[in-house]
Every structure is written in C-alpha cells, then in structure tokens.
Design an enzyme around this catalytic site. Sequence first.
Site, PDB file in Angstrom:
ATOM      1  N   LYS A  33       0.821  -1.221   0.000  1.00 44.99           N
ATOM      2  CA  LYS A  33       0.000   0.000   0.000  1.00 44.99           C
ATOM      3  C   LYS A  33       0.860   1.279   0.000  1.00 44.99           C
ATOM      4  O   LYS A  33       2.077   1.233   0.256  1.00 44.99           O
ATOM      5  CB  LYS A  33      -0.931  -0.028   1.215  1.00 44.99           C
ATOM      6  CG  LYS A  33      -1.963  -1.166   1.157  1.00 44.99           C
ATOM      7  CD  LYS A  33      -2.980  -1.046   2.289  1.00 44.99           C
ATOM      8  CE  LYS A  33      -4.006  -2.153   2.231  1.00 44.99           C
ATOM      9  NZ  LYS A  33      -5.081  -1.982   3.225  1.00 44.99           N
TER      10      LYS A  33
ATOM     11  N   TYR B 269     -12.585  -2.168  -3.903  1.00 45.33           N
ATOM     12  CA  TYR B 269     -13.114  -2.241  -2.532  1.00 45.33           C
ATOM     13  C   TYR B 269     -14.642  -2.123  -2.495  1.00 45.33           C
ATOM     14  O   TYR B 269     -15.203  -1.754  -1.447  1.00 45.33           O
ATOM     15  CB  TYR B 269     -12.484  -1.151  -1.673  1.00 45.33           C
ATOM     16  CG  TYR B 269     -11.072  -1.485  -1.195  1.00 45.33           C
ATOM     17  CD1 TYR B 269     -10.836  -2.602  -0.388  1.00 45.33           C
ATOM     18  CD2 TYR B 269      -9.993  -0.684  -1.510  1.00 45.33           C
ATOM     19  CE1 TYR B 269      -9.569  -2.903   0.073  1.00 45.33           C
ATOM     20  CE2 TYR B 269      -8.704  -0.983  -1.050  1.00 45.33           C
ATOM     21  CZ  TYR B 269      -8.508  -2.095  -0.260  1.00 45.33           C
ATOM     22  OH  TYR B 269      -7.254  -2.403   0.208  1.00 45.33           O
TER      23      TYR B 269
ATOM     24  N   PHE C 169     -15.735   3.790   6.621  1.00 51.50           N
ATOM     25  CA  PHE C 169     -14.350   4.141   6.277  1.00 51.50           C
ATOM     26  C   PHE C 169     -14.084   4.088   4.771  1.00 51.50           C
ATOM     27  O   PHE C 169     -12.952   4.293   4.333  1.00 51.50           O
ATOM     28  CB  PHE C 169     -13.364   3.232   7.022  1.00 51.50           C
ATOM     29  CG  PHE C 169     -13.544   1.751   6.777  1.00 51.50           C
ATOM     30  CD1 PHE C 169     -13.028   1.140   5.650  1.00 51.50           C
ATOM     31  CD2 PHE C 169     -14.226   0.965   7.703  1.00 51.50           C
ATOM     32  CE1 PHE C 169     -13.181  -0.223   5.433  1.00 51.50           C
ATOM     33  CE2 PHE C 169     -14.398  -0.407   7.500  1.00 51.50           C
ATOM     34  CZ  PHE C 169     -13.862  -0.999   6.347  1.00 51.50           C
TER      35      PHE C 169
ATOM     36  N   ARG D 290      -1.874 -14.389   4.675  1.00 54.06           N
ATOM     37  CA  ARG D 290      -2.579 -13.765   5.799  1.00 54.06           C
ATOM     38  C   ARG D 290      -1.809 -13.961   7.111  1.00 54.06           C
ATOM     39  O   ARG D 290      -1.791 -13.080   7.971  1.00 54.06           O
ATOM     40  CB  ARG D 290      -4.013 -14.296   5.895  1.00 54.06           C
ATOM     41  CG  ARG D 290      -4.839 -13.828   4.701  1.00 54.06           C
ATOM     42  CD  ARG D 290      -6.278 -14.274   4.772  1.00 54.06           C
ATOM     43  NE  ARG D 290      -7.054 -13.534   5.752  1.00 54.06           N
ATOM     44  CZ  ARG D 290      -7.533 -12.306   5.562  1.00 54.06           C
ATOM     45  NH1 ARG D 290      -7.298 -11.667   4.440  1.00 54.06           N
ATOM     46  NH2 ARG D 290      -8.232 -11.705   6.499  1.00 54.06           N
TER      47      ARG D 290
ATOM     48  N   THR E 276      -5.491  -7.054  10.696  1.00 49.84           N
ATOM     49  CA  THR E 276      -5.768  -5.808   9.959  1.00 49.84           C
ATOM     50  C   THR E 276      -5.289  -4.587  10.736  1.00 49.84           C
ATOM     51  O   THR E 276      -4.674  -3.677  10.173  1.00 49.84           O
ATOM     52  CB  THR E 276      -7.288  -5.682   9.697  1.00 49.84           C
ATOM     53  OG1 THR E 276      -7.726  -6.852   9.001  1.00 49.84           O
ATOM     54  CG2 THR E 276      -7.617  -4.439   8.884  1.00 49.84           C
TER      55      THR E 276
ATOM     56  N   ARG F 182       2.486  -6.383   9.290  1.00 45.29           N
ATOM     57  CA  ARG F 182       1.781  -5.223   9.851  1.00 45.29           C
ATOM     58  C   ARG F 182       2.342  -4.811  11.203  1.00 45.29           C
ATOM     59  O   ARG F 182       2.428  -3.614  11.511  1.00 45.29           O
ATOM     60  CB  ARG F 182       0.285  -5.507   9.908  1.00 45.29           C
ATOM     61  CG  ARG F 182      -0.346  -5.429   8.501  1.00 45.29           C
ATOM     62  CD  ARG F 182      -1.710  -5.996   8.473  1.00 45.29           C
ATOM     63  NE  ARG F 182      -2.427  -5.709   7.231  1.00 45.29           N
ATOM     64  CZ  ARG F 182      -3.491  -6.404   6.828  1.00 45.29           C
ATOM     65  NH1 ARG F 182      -3.944  -7.411   7.564  1.00 45.29           N
ATOM     66  NH2 ARG F 182      -4.090  -6.103   5.695  1.00 45.29           N
TER      67      ARG F 182
ATOM     68  N   ASN G 155      -2.056   0.291   6.632  1.00 44.34           N
ATOM     69  CA  ASN G 155      -1.580  -0.971   7.212  1.00 44.34           C
ATOM     70  C   ASN G 155      -0.700  -1.777   6.259  1.00 44.34           C
ATOM     71  O   ASN G 155      -0.597  -2.991   6.360  1.00 44.34           O
ATOM     72  CB  ASN G 155      -2.747  -1.793   7.774  1.00 44.34           C
ATOM     73  CG  ASN G 155      -3.706  -2.277   6.702  1.00 44.34           C
ATOM     74  OD1 ASN G 155      -3.586  -1.894   5.545  1.00 44.34           O
ATOM     75  ND2 ASN G 155      -4.655  -3.112   7.084  1.00 44.34           N
TER      76      ASN G 155
ATOM     77  N   HIS H 128      -2.335  -5.435   1.634  1.00 41.39           N
ATOM     78  CA  HIS H 128      -3.636  -6.102   1.494  1.00 41.39           C
ATOM     79  C   HIS H 128      -3.372  -7.528   1.028  1.00 41.39           C
ATOM     80  O   HIS H 128      -2.444  -7.763   0.254  1.00 41.39           O
ATOM     81  CB  HIS H 128      -4.512  -5.403   0.441  1.00 41.39           C
ATOM     82  CG  HIS H 128      -5.659  -6.254  -0.010  1.00 41.39           C
ATOM     83  ND1 HIS H 128      -6.843  -6.311   0.677  1.00 41.39           N
ATOM     84  CD2 HIS H 128      -5.782  -7.132  -1.046  1.00 41.39           C
ATOM     85  CE1 HIS H 128      -7.656  -7.170   0.070  1.00 41.39           C
ATOM     86  NE2 HIS H 128      -7.028  -7.678  -0.981  1.00 41.39           N
TER      87      HIS H 128
ATOM     88  N   GLU I  29      -9.567 -10.955  -7.544  1.00 43.87           N
ATOM     89  CA  GLU I  29      -8.655  -9.817  -7.357  1.00 43.87           C
ATOM     90  C   GLU I  29      -7.472  -9.899  -8.334  1.00 43.87           C
ATOM     91  O   GLU I  29      -7.031  -8.880  -8.874  1.00 43.87           O
ATOM     92  CB  GLU I  29      -8.186  -9.770  -5.902  1.00 43.87           C
ATOM     93  CG  GLU I  29      -9.352  -9.436  -4.956  1.00 43.87           C
ATOM     94  CD  GLU I  29      -8.988  -9.431  -3.484  1.00 43.87           C
ATOM     95  OE1 GLU I  29      -7.835  -9.768  -3.127  1.00 43.87           O
ATOM     96  OE2 GLU I  29      -9.869  -9.086  -2.670  1.00 43.87           O
TER      97      GLU I  29
HETATM   98  P1  CMP Z   1      -7.624  -4.425   3.507  1.00 41.70           P
HETATM   99  O1  CMP Z   1      -7.193  -5.831   3.761  1.00 41.70           O
HETATM  100  O2  CMP Z   1      -6.990  -3.732   2.356  1.00 41.70           O
HETATM  101  O3  CMP Z   1      -9.213  -4.401   3.290  1.00 41.70           O
HETATM  102  C1  CMP Z   1     -10.011  -3.271   3.601  1.00 41.70           C
HETATM  103  C2  CMP Z   1      -9.236  -2.213   4.291  1.00 41.70           C
HETATM  104  O4  CMP Z   1      -9.976  -1.208   4.925  1.00 41.70           O
HETATM  105  C3  CMP Z   1      -8.405  -2.834   5.390  1.00 41.70           C
HETATM  106  O5  CMP Z   1      -7.355  -3.578   4.810  1.00 41.70           O
HETATM  107  C4  CMP Z   1      -7.999  -1.605   6.201  1.00 41.70           C
HETATM  108  O6  CMP Z   1      -6.755  -1.089   5.815  1.00 41.70           O
HETATM  109  C5  CMP Z   1      -9.071  -0.567   5.835  1.00 41.70           C
HETATM  110  N1  CMP Z   1      -9.767  -0.033   6.994  1.00 41.70           N
HETATM  111  C6  CMP Z   1      -9.794   1.257   7.340  1.00 41.70           C
HETATM  112  N2  CMP Z   1     -10.529   1.421   8.447  1.00 41.70           N
HETATM  113  C7  CMP Z   1     -10.986   0.210   8.821  1.00 41.70           C
HETATM  114  C8  CMP Z   1     -11.795  -0.264   9.891  1.00 41.70           C
HETATM  115  N3  CMP Z   1     -12.294   0.550  10.817  1.00 41.70           N
HETATM  116  N4  CMP Z   1     -12.051  -1.599   9.958  1.00 41.70           N
HETATM  117  C9  CMP Z   1     -11.542  -2.459   9.003  1.00 41.70           C
HETATM  118  N5  CMP Z   1     -10.770  -2.058   7.967  1.00 41.70           N
HETATM  119  C10 CMP Z   1     -10.495  -0.730   7.890  1.00 41.70           C
END
Ligand code: CMP
Length: 140
Positions: free
Chosen positions: A11, A51, A59, A87, A93, A104, A114, A117, A128
Amino acid sequence: MAVTRTFSIIKPDATRRNLTGGVTKMLEDAGLRVVASKRIQMTKEQAEGFYAVHSERPFFNDLVSFMISGPVVVQVLEGEDAVKANRDIMGATNPADAAEGTIRKTYAESIEANSVHGSDSDENAKIEIDYFFKPEEIVG
Ligand code: CMP
C-alpha cells in the site's frame, strides 16, 4: 496441501517509506513466490471497484482516498496454501492487534495505513488477480 495463488497489494504508506523490498522479503521468507508484480498509481474508479464490497462501510471514502494517495505494488503470490500463508505473515488488519514478526506489526502505521492487502479466500484471490493482471503477465 496444494500450491495456490493469492493477490497482494503493497500500500501507499509502504511505497512512500521505500519498503517495497522489505515487505517482499518478508513474503518470500514466508515461502511465497512473487509470480507477477507491477507498481501502479490506482485511479479512483479502480480503487472504488476493488473495494466495492466495503462501499457501505463508514471508512470507505477514506480508504479509497488513501489507496490513491501514492503508488502501490500489486502482486500475485504463489505457494502452499497461499491465501493462508499470506494472511499469516501479514498479521491482523489493525497493527495494534498484529502478532510479532508479521508485516503489519513490523511496518504498519494504522488500521488504514496498514502496509499490505491480501485476499481472504481462494475465490476472492482469483477475482482480485483478474482485476489487475492479464494471464500472460503471470509467470510462475
Ligand atoms: P484491507 O485488507 O486492504 O481491506 C479493507 C481495508 O480497509 C483494510 O485492509 C484496512 O486497511 C481498511 N480499513 C480502514 N478502516 C478500517 C476499519 N475501521 N475496519 C476495518 N478495515 C479498515
């Protein structure tokens, strides 16, 4: 256990801090092989489409803005049970919840910034991968 593929994004928070190599080394050290990789500037439309499953989440707009705030590196990773392997090395996350030794925990700045992905299932991995790569761009 079968050799499968998953999809990864390094990212903008990570590319900005010159961590493409650092993240990729952690993926490789976890047994994953990079079989496709390109650095791109995502468009707003691309990020919204990628997304879309989160479009009703509070968010969503911030997430899209963040994902287009700088270049990302999209990758296809291959390995034994690749979705789980990825993962596991990514970690939770929210970096505050991520285990020691995960990407992470090591690199992420926040739940939004973070660093990586990763697909959450084999089915989504295929969707994807197809979203960003043509078959001929993947060389195992
Ligand atoms: P990702 O795995 O890219 O999938 C969705 C993304 O939303 C997640 O990683 C986070 O980086 C982002 N995100 C931002 N805010 C939140 C939140 N409150 N809860 C979960 N994901 C969030």
